[in-house]
Structure formats: structure tokens, C-alpha cells
Motif scaffolding. Structure first.
Motif, PDB file in Angstrom:
ATOM      1  N   MET A   1       0.811  -1.194   0.000  1.00  0.00           N
ATOM      2  CA  MET A   1       0.000   0.000   0.000  1.00  0.00           C
ATOM      3  C   MET A   1       0.861   1.268   0.000  1.00  0.00           C
ATOM      4  SD  MET A   1      -3.033   0.886   2.571  1.00  0.00           S
ATOM      5  CE  MET A   1      -4.089   2.209   2.229  1.00  0.00           C
ATOM      6  N   LEU A   2       1.926   1.269   0.809  1.00  0.00           N
ATOM      7  CA  LEU A   2       2.806   2.432   0.870  1.00  0.00           C
ATOM      8  C   LEU A   2       4.013   2.302  -0.049  1.00  0.00           C
ATOM      9  CD1 LEU A   2       2.736   3.209   4.687  1.00  0.00           C
ATOM     10  CD2 LEU A   2       1.636   4.488   2.868  1.00  0.00           C
ATOM     11  N   ALA A   3       4.031   1.273  -0.896  1.00  0.00           N
ATOM     12  CA  ALA A   3       5.135   1.104  -1.833  1.00  0.00           C
ATOM     13  C   ALA A   3       5.150   2.259  -2.829  1.00  0.00           C
ATOM     14  CB  ALA A   3       5.003  -0.223  -2.567  1.00  0.00           C
ATOM     15  N   PHE A   4       6.262   2.417  -3.494  1.00  0.00           N
ATOM     16  CA  PHE A   4       6.406   3.519  -4.449  1.00  0.00           C
ATOM     17  C   PHE A   4       5.305   3.495  -5.503  1.00  0.00           C
ATOM     18  CE2 PHE A   4       8.234   5.453  -8.283  1.00  0.00           C
ATOM     19  CZ  PHE A   4       8.503   6.711  -7.776  1.00  0.00           C
ATOM     20  N   SER A   5       4.917   2.308  -5.945  1.00  0.00           N
ATOM     21  CA  SER A   5       3.875   2.201  -6.967  1.00  0.00           C
ATOM     22  C   SER A   5       2.495   1.978  -6.361  1.00  0.00           C
ATOM     23  CB  SER A   5       4.200   1.050  -7.924  1.00  0.00           C
ATOM     24  OG  SER A   5       4.242  -0.171  -7.202  1.00  0.00           O
ATOM     25  N   GLY A   6       2.387   2.004  -5.032  1.00  0.00           N
ATOM     26  CA  GLY A   6       1.113   1.791  -4.359  1.00  0.00           C
ATOM     27  C   GLY A   6       0.230   3.032  -4.409  1.00  0.00           C
ATOM     28  N   PRO A   7      -1.009   2.899  -3.940  1.00  0.00           N
ATOM     29  CA  PRO A   7      -1.946   4.022  -4.012  1.00  0.00           C
ATOM     30  C   PRO A   7      -1.711   5.111  -2.964  1.00  0.00           C
ATOM     31  CG  PRO A   7      -2.995   2.140  -2.975  1.00  0.00           C
ATOM     32  CD  PRO A   7      -1.637   1.680  -3.438  1.00  0.00           C
ATOM     33  N   ALA A   8      -1.140   4.770  -1.809  1.00  0.00           N
ATOM     34  CA  ALA A   8      -1.016   5.744  -0.720  1.00  0.00           C
ATOM     35  C   ALA A   8      -0.107   6.931  -1.051  1.00  0.00           C
ATOM     36  CB  ALA A   8      -0.559   5.059   0.558  1.00  0.00           C
ATOM     37  N   PRO A   9       1.098   6.727  -1.605  1.00  0.00           N
ATOM     38  CA  PRO A   9       1.950   7.893  -1.874  1.00  0.00           C
ATOM     39  C   PRO A   9       1.310   8.905  -2.827  1.00  0.00           C
ATOM     40  CG  PRO A   9       3.262   5.913  -1.951  1.00  0.00           C
ATOM     41  CD  PRO A   9       1.830   5.486  -1.845  1.00  0.00           C
ATOM     42  N   GLU A  10       0.639   8.410  -3.844  1.00  0.00           N
ATOM     43  CA  GLU A  10       0.021   9.330  -4.795  1.00  0.00           C
ATOM     44  C   GLU A  10      -1.139  10.077  -4.146  1.00  0.00           C
ATOM     45  OE1 GLU A  10      -1.721   9.514  -9.319  1.00  0.00           O
ATOM     46  OE2 GLU A  10      -1.035   7.608  -8.521  1.00  0.00           O
ATOM     47  N   ILE A  12      -1.555  10.690  -0.863  1.00  0.00           N
ATOM     48  CA  ILE A  12      -1.014  11.608   0.144  1.00  0.00           C
ATOM     49  C   ILE A  12      -0.405  12.840  -0.525  1.00  0.00           C
ATOM     50  CG2 ILE A  12       0.787  11.888   1.897  1.00  0.00           C
ATOM     51  CD1 ILE A  12       0.299   8.890   2.594  1.00  0.00           C
ATOM     52  N   ASN A  13       0.422  12.629  -1.534  1.00  0.00           N
ATOM     53  CA  ASN A  13       1.048  13.762  -2.225  1.00  0.00           C
ATOM     54  C   ASN A  13       0.001  14.612  -2.942  1.00  0.00           C
ATOM     55  OD1 ASN A  13       3.648  13.187  -1.422  1.00  0.00           O
ATOM     56  ND2 ASN A  13       4.028  11.843  -3.148  1.00  0.00           N
ATOM     57  N   GLY A  14      -1.012  13.969  -3.496  1.00  0.00           N
ATOM     58  CA  GLY A  14      -2.085  14.715  -4.152  1.00  0.00           C
ATOM     59  C   GLY A  14      -2.845  15.590  -3.179  1.00  0.00           C
ATOM     60  N   ARG A  15      -3.162  15.050  -2.004  1.00  0.00           N
ATOM     61  CA  ARG A  15      -3.872  15.835  -0.994  1.00  0.00           C
ATOM     62  C   ARG A  15      -3.004  17.003  -0.508  1.00  0.00           C
ATOM     63  NH1 ARG A  15      -7.582  11.800   1.366  1.00  0.00           N
ATOM     64  NH2 ARG A  15      -8.844  11.302  -0.459  1.00  0.00           N
TER      65      ARG A  15
END
Length: 82
Positions: A1-10, A12-15
Motif C-alpha cells: 500500500m505504501l510502496a512507491f507504486s502503491g496508491p497511498a503515496p500518490e 497523500i502527495n495529491g492531498r
């Protein structure tokens, strides 16, 4: 989930980008001045004796690690931290 290609980083950074955009627009409306990113203002030019540019970088890094630790703890705990 928190991997570079996971949904969480995008997400979080988007928010954070959305929050930054809204704050920048509000600052421009309140002050009537533009965002000073392109006027030669950088981290080094805005330092004082206590908050050096190096200290600001480390504070940002610790804040990012804290956010990831909080998300991981809540994921493992399956609920809010407090």
C-alpha cells in the motif's frame, strides 16, 4: 500500500498538493502579492539563526517519516491511534 507504486503515496502527495494550492491562492488573495517562488527567494535566503535551511530539511524529513509511521500504525492497529 505504501510502496512507491502503491496508491497511498500518490493520494497523500495529491492531498498535500491540493492543500498547498488552496493555501497559495488564499495567501495571494489576502496579500495581493504573487507566490514568491520565481523572485529569487529560496530556503537559504529565508533562514535565521535558529531555523537554518538544513534544520528545515531535517524537520520536513522527520515529518514525512512521522506521517508514514502513523499510517502504518493505524493500518496494523485497524483503527485510530488515539
Amino acid at each position: 500500500m505504501l510502496a512507491f507504486s502503491g496508491p497511498a503515496p500518490e493520494i497523500i502527495n495529491g492531498r498535500l498538493a491540493m492543500t498547498g494550492f488552496v493555501v497559495a491562492i488564499e495567501a495571494e488573495l489576502a496579500s495581493g502579492e504573487d507566490v514568491p517562488l520565481f523572485k529569487g527567494v529560496n530556503v537559504a535566503s529565508k533562514t535565521d539563526r535558529f531555523m537554518t535551511s538544513n534544520a528545515k530539511l531535517w524537520n520536513g524529513r522527520f515529518a514525512m517519516l512521522g506521517l508514514v509511521a502513523l499510517a502504518f500504525t493505524e493500518f496494523v492497529k485497524s483503527g485510530a491511534l488515539v
